[in-house]
Design a protein around this motif. Structure first.
Motif, PDB file in Angstrom:
ATOM      1  N   ILE A 312       0.868  -1.189   0.000  1.00 59.14           N
ATOM      2  CA  ILE A 312       0.000   0.000   0.000  1.00 59.14           C
ATOM      3  C   ILE A 312       0.900   1.232   0.000  1.00 59.14           C
ATOM      4  CG2 ILE A 312      -1.809   1.217   1.264  1.00 59.14           C
ATOM      5  CD1 ILE A 312      -2.496  -1.584   2.485  1.00 59.14           C
ATOM      6  N   SER A 313       0.915   1.960  -1.094  1.00 60.88           N
ATOM      7  CA  SER A 313       1.906   3.034  -1.238  1.00 60.88           C
ATOM      8  C   SER A 313       1.452   4.355  -0.613  1.00 60.88           C
ATOM      9  CB  SER A 313       2.235   3.240  -2.724  1.00 60.88           C
ATOM     10  OG  SER A 313       1.055   3.482  -3.450  1.00 60.88           O
ATOM     11  N   GLN A 314       0.135   4.567  -0.461  1.00 58.54           N
ATOM     12  CA  GLN A 314      -0.329   5.834   0.106  1.00 58.54           C
ATOM     13  C   GLN A 314      -0.257   5.780   1.637  1.00 58.54           C
ATOM     14  OE1 GLN A 314      -2.131   4.001  -2.023  1.00 58.54           O
ATOM     15  NE2 GLN A 314      -1.867   5.167  -3.922  1.00 58.54           N
ATOM     16  N   GLU A 315       0.408   6.770   2.205  1.00 59.42           N
ATOM     17  CA  GLU A 315       0.626   6.796   3.641  1.00 59.42           C
ATOM     18  C   GLU A 315      -0.686   6.763   4.418  1.00 59.42           C
ATOM     19  OE1 GLU A 315       3.249   6.072   6.176  1.00 59.42           O
ATOM     20  OE2 GLU A 315       4.043   6.743   4.246  1.00 59.42           O
ATOM     21  N   TRP A 316      -1.654   7.575   3.981  1.00 62.64           N
ATOM     22  CA  TRP A 316      -2.909   7.669   4.726  1.00 62.64           C
ATOM     23  C   TRP A 316      -3.671   6.344   4.699  1.00 62.64           C
ATOM     24  CZ3 TRP A 316      -7.266   6.480   1.995  1.00 62.64           C
ATOM     25  CH2 TRP A 316      -7.207   6.578   0.603  1.00 62.64           C
ATOM     26  N   SER A 354      -4.686   1.029  -7.864  1.00 67.97           N
ATOM     27  CA  SER A 354      -5.577   1.771  -8.758  1.00 67.97           C
ATOM     28  C   SER A 354      -5.359   3.277  -8.601  1.00 67.97           C
ATOM     29  CB  SER A 354      -7.028   1.389  -8.446  1.00 67.97           C
ATOM     30  OG  SER A 354      -7.905   2.215  -9.162  1.00 67.97           O
ATOM     31  N   LEU A 355      -5.290   3.740  -7.354  1.00 70.69           N
ATOM     32  CA  LEU A 355      -5.061   5.175  -7.103  1.00 70.69           C
ATOM     33  C   LEU A 355      -3.686   5.600  -7.632  1.00 70.69           C
ATOM     34  CD1 LEU A 355      -6.402   5.432  -3.431  1.00 70.69           C
ATOM     35  CD2 LEU A 355      -7.532   6.251  -5.507  1.00 70.69           C
ATOM     36  N   GLN A 356      -2.719   4.747  -7.425  1.00 68.54           N
ATOM     37  CA  GLN A 356      -1.344   5.042  -7.861  1.00 68.54           C
ATOM     38  C   GLN A 356      -1.273   5.236  -9.373  1.00 68.54           C
ATOM     39  OE1 GLN A 356       1.643   4.994  -6.124  1.00 68.54           O
ATOM     40  NE2 GLN A 356       3.065   4.845  -7.828  1.00 68.54           N
ATOM     41  N   LEU A 357      -2.005   4.393 -10.113  1.00 67.99           N
ATOM     42  CA  LEU A 357      -1.910   4.422 -11.573  1.00 67.99           C
ATOM     43  C   LEU A 357      -2.838   5.452 -12.199  1.00 67.99           C
ATOM     44  CD1 LEU A 357      -1.758   0.578 -12.196  1.00 67.99           C
ATOM     45  CD2 LEU A 357       0.093   2.205 -12.542  1.00 67.99           C
ATOM     46  N   SER A 358      -3.992   5.682 -11.561  1.00 65.64           N
ATOM     47  CA  SER A 358      -5.008   6.511 -12.231  1.00 65.64           C
ATOM     48  C   SER A 358      -4.910   7.990 -11.895  1.00 65.64           C
ATOM     49  CB  SER A 358      -6.406   5.991 -11.870  1.00 65.64           C
ATOM     50  OG  SER A 358      -6.622   6.141 -10.477  1.00 65.64           O
ATOM     51  N   ARG A 359      -4.286   8.337 -10.793  1.00 65.39           N
ATOM     52  CA  ARG A 359      -4.257   9.748 -10.392  1.00 65.39           C
ATOM     53  C   ARG A 359      -2.879  10.363 -10.637  1.00 65.39           C
ATOM     54  NH1 ARG A 359      -8.273  12.026  -7.500  1.00 65.39           N
ATOM     55  NH2 ARG A 359      -6.741  13.597  -6.895  1.00 65.39           N
ATOM     56  N   ASP A 360      -2.913  11.655 -11.018  1.00 68.17           N
ATOM     57  CA  ASP A 360      -1.633  12.343 -11.243  1.00 68.17           C
ATOM     58  C   ASP A 360      -0.825  12.444  -9.955  1.00 68.17           C
ATOM     59  OD1 ASP A 360      -2.233  12.619 -13.867  1.00 68.17           O
ATOM     60  OD2 ASP A 360      -3.104  14.631 -13.658  1.00 68.17           O
ATOM     61  N   ASP A 361      -1.537  12.608  -8.815  1.00 68.89           N
ATOM     62  CA  ASP A 361      -0.828  12.714  -7.521  1.00 68.89           C
ATOM     63  C   ASP A 361      -0.634  11.338  -6.881  1.00 68.89           C
ATOM     64  OD1 ASP A 361      -3.342  12.034  -6.735  1.00 68.89           O
ATOM     65  OD2 ASP A 361      -3.634  13.700  -5.326  1.00 68.89           O
ATOM     66  N   HIS A 362      -0.972  10.293  -7.622  1.00 71.04           N
ATOM     67  CA  HIS A 362      -0.831   8.902  -7.149  1.00 71.04           C
ATOM     68  C   HIS A 362      -1.627   8.617  -5.881  1.00 71.04           C
ATOM     69  CE1 HIS A 362       2.144   8.593 -10.218  1.00 71.04           C
ATOM     70  NE2 HIS A 362       2.977   9.433  -9.623  1.00 71.04           N
ATOM     71  N   VAL A 364      -1.857  10.279  -3.096  1.00 75.16           N
ATOM     72  CA  VAL A 364      -1.211  10.522  -1.797  1.00 75.16           C
ATOM     73  C   VAL A 364      -1.999  11.506  -0.933  1.00 75.16           C
ATOM     74  CG1 VAL A 364       1.113   9.984  -2.594  1.00 75.16           C
ATOM     75  CG2 VAL A 364       0.266  12.323  -2.782  1.00 75.16           C
ATOM     76  N   ASP A 365      -2.868  12.305  -1.576  1.00 75.13           N
ATOM     77  CA  ASP A 365      -3.637  13.288  -0.816  1.00 75.13           C
ATOM     78  C   ASP A 365      -5.069  12.790  -0.678  1.00 75.13           C
ATOM     79  OD1 ASP A 365      -4.757  15.414   0.406  1.00 75.13           O
ATOM     80  OD2 ASP A 365      -4.304  16.887  -1.163  1.00 75.13           O
ATOM     81  N   HIS A 417      -7.917  13.882  10.259  1.00 78.27           N
ATOM     82  CA  HIS A 417      -6.892  14.325   9.315  1.00 78.27           C
ATOM     83  C   HIS A 417      -6.096  13.135   8.785  1.00 78.27           C
ATOM     84  CE1 HIS A 417      -3.952  16.894   7.458  1.00 78.27           C
ATOM     85  NE2 HIS A 417      -2.993  16.176   8.033  1.00 78.27           N
ATOM     86  N   GLY A 418      -5.943  13.099   7.478  1.00 73.79           N
ATOM     87  CA  GLY A 418      -5.153  12.027   6.885  1.00 73.79           C
ATOM     88  C   GLY A 418      -5.979  10.816   6.493  1.00 73.79           C
ATOM     89  N   ASN A 419      -7.264  10.775   6.922  1.00 73.23           N
ATOM     90  CA  ASN A 419      -8.107   9.660   6.543  1.00 73.23           C
ATOM     91  C   ASN A 419      -8.997  10.065   5.366  1.00 73.23           C
ATOM     92  OD1 ASN A 419      -7.305   7.619   8.336  1.00 73.23           O
ATOM     93  ND2 ASN A 419      -8.286   8.759   9.993  1.00 73.23           N
ATOM     94  N   PRO A 420      -9.579   9.107   4.650  1.00 75.58           N
ATOM     95  CA  PRO A 420     -10.356   9.418   3.461  1.00 75.58           C
ATOM     96  C   PRO A 420     -11.519  10.358   3.767  1.00 75.58           C
ATOM     97  CG  PRO A 420      -9.951   7.075   3.621  1.00 75.58           C
ATOM     98  CD  PRO A 420      -9.490   7.674   4.897  1.00 75.58           C
TER      99      PRO A 420
END
Ligand SMILES: [Zn+2]
Ligand SMILES: [Zn+2]
Ligand SMILES: [Zn+2]
Length: 454
Positions: A312-316, A354-362, A364-365, A417-420
């Protein structure tokens, strides 16, 4: 099975500070005494009759070998000889076996420090001098004035060896043999380099940890202590095998041995290694510390296996799923207790990809994520199912797991903060999946009904 904290906080000689400090504090003097730990030399010499750490000695009067089994009275060689003689065990045990001793004993000339190498227990030089007087009884020859002690050759120059040197090269007899054999195969080898990588020679029931990094020594001692506390038997021969393996792979920690293939390690040593690693994980971690890691060793939570969050690459998202898993694990029992968490992490990993590939910001936000990202996720799953990368069952399970995860995160109040953010999914994901003709999949997963990020 709990290690009673630091029974002694005084530094234990032979085990250094720094990274081994924590392990050192876990060791109890009582256990070290029982295991016969000599920190000056770096050896374990447990009592031969110790039920958990010892190896019983053969009953024959001059035989130092271990019995062939815990219940047996004789070693394998003596047992075969005993069967052939037909004597009672008592009669047989009283007759010297004449076997050459594998243990190291000093020359019998008073004051001579050199190790003995023949059955008369004389060092090499004294044995040669003795040969010049074959007609004299040994005791008479020993009393002659010219029989005087010789100077020592010092310790064997192999760092992992605890024997004394047997010749001018500075090697003990077994290492001299090994060195000559090695030289025949590779005449250009440097002696010092060879010595550095040589392994200790088996010496009775003694386990030689000398020559291993302090970290490995401390880990082995802590693991042994915990196994002994739990009433588990550990054979010195099996520890010796692990010690040799540690030398061969030049590891800096016992955990480095976890990467050795099971086909490259003796079965009993593999079992002991896994046990030691579990004990060390329990000894050096607790649930709070384990939760901060990206790979959880579930033995710390009382469960088998691991949980791997590294996909899971996104910290949040990683933080959220960790918190979710910490809440979920205590709800299950048995060998499959972590199955739900593992499946959910796998589903979250697909969402992360999916988020990593489809979003410009991968992705992370978390604050800018929206319904469209879930639509993209369900479309990707449908695509993977259609191309055969995943099965329909996996697609369905992934959708269900992600749905439950998002619901649980909201129920657990992990929306700070930091959660979806609370973004409604609506019914579009359903449409995305149904457009590929699998309405049942998304309906069964509940994705067709309006869902929200937590
Ligand atoms: Zn024997
Ligand atoms: Zn001598
Ligand atoms: Zn040696």
């Amino acid at each position: 099975m709990v290690v009673s904290g630091a029974a002694s906080t005084a530094p234990l000689p032979g085990i250094g500070g720094g990274p081994v400090e924590e392990l050192r504090l876990l060791l109890r003097q009582g256990f070290l005494a029982r295991a016969g730990w000599d920190s000056d030399i770096g050896v374990l010499v447990p009592d031969r009759d110790d039920a958990l750490l010892g190896l019983r000695e053969c009953a024959v009067v001059d035989c130092q070998a271990a019995t062939r089994a815990g219940w047996a009275e004789l070693c394998s060689v003596c047992w075969k000889r005993h069967k052939a003689t037909g004597l009672t065990l008592e009669q047989f045990a009283a007759i010297p076996s004449g076997k050459a001793s594998h243990g190291e004993r000093p020359c019998r000339v008073t004051g001579c420090p050199r190790p003995s190498r023949v059955r008369e227990r004389l060092c090499g030089t004294h044995a040669w001098q003795r040969k010049q007087h074959p007609g004299l009884a040994l005791e008479v020859w020993l009393a002659r004035p010219e029989v005087v002690p010789l100077s020592s050759y010092g310790d064997c120059r192999v760092p992992a060896c605890i024997r004394r040197a047997d010749d001018q090269v500075g090697l003990c007899k077994p290492h001299v043999k090994q060195w000559r054999k090695h030289q025949r195969g590779d005449p250009d080898t440097d002696l010092d380099t060879w010595c550095r990588h040589s392994m200790p020679v088996a010496l009775g029931h003694v386990v030689v940890l000398k020559g291993l990094p302090e970290q490995v020594q401390a880990e082995l001692l802590v693991g042994l202590q915990r196994r002994t506390d739990a009433g588990l038997r550990t054979l010195p021969t099996t520890i010796r095998y692990l010690v040799k393996l540690a030398h061969a792979h030049q590891v800096g920690s016992v955990f480095d041995l976890a990467g050795v293939r099971s086909s490259d390690i003796r079965h009993d040593a593999g079992v002991l290694l896994r046990s030691l690693l579990s004990e060390l994980r329990c000894a050096t971690s607790d649930p709070e510390r384990e939760r901060a890691k990206d790979i959880w060793q579930l033995v710390v939570f009382g469960l088998p296996g691991t949980l791997d969050f590294t996909g899971i690459s996104q910290e949040w998202l990683r933080a959220a799923i960790k918190q979710w898993a910490a809440e979920d694990l205590p709800l299950h029992r048995g060998r499959q207790a972590a199955a739900t968490s593992r499946d959910t992490i796998n589903a979250a990993t697909r969402l992360s990809e999916s988020l990593q590939l489809s979003r410009d910001d991968h992705g992370v936000d978390a604050a800018v994520l929206g319904r469209a990202d879930i639509v993209t996720f369900t479309n990707r799953l449908a695509y993977h199912r259609r191309t055969g990368t995943i099965s329909e069952k996996t697609q369905l399970n992934t959708l269900r797991r992600v749905r439950r995860l998002l619901e649980d995160l909201r129920a657990l109040g992990m929306t700070g903060h930091g959660n979806p953010p609370p973004v409604c999914l609506g019914s579009s994901p359903c449409a995305a999946v149904t457009s590929h003709g699998k309405t049942t999949v998304s309906s069964a997963a509940g994705i067709c009904r309006p869902r929200c990020w937590p």
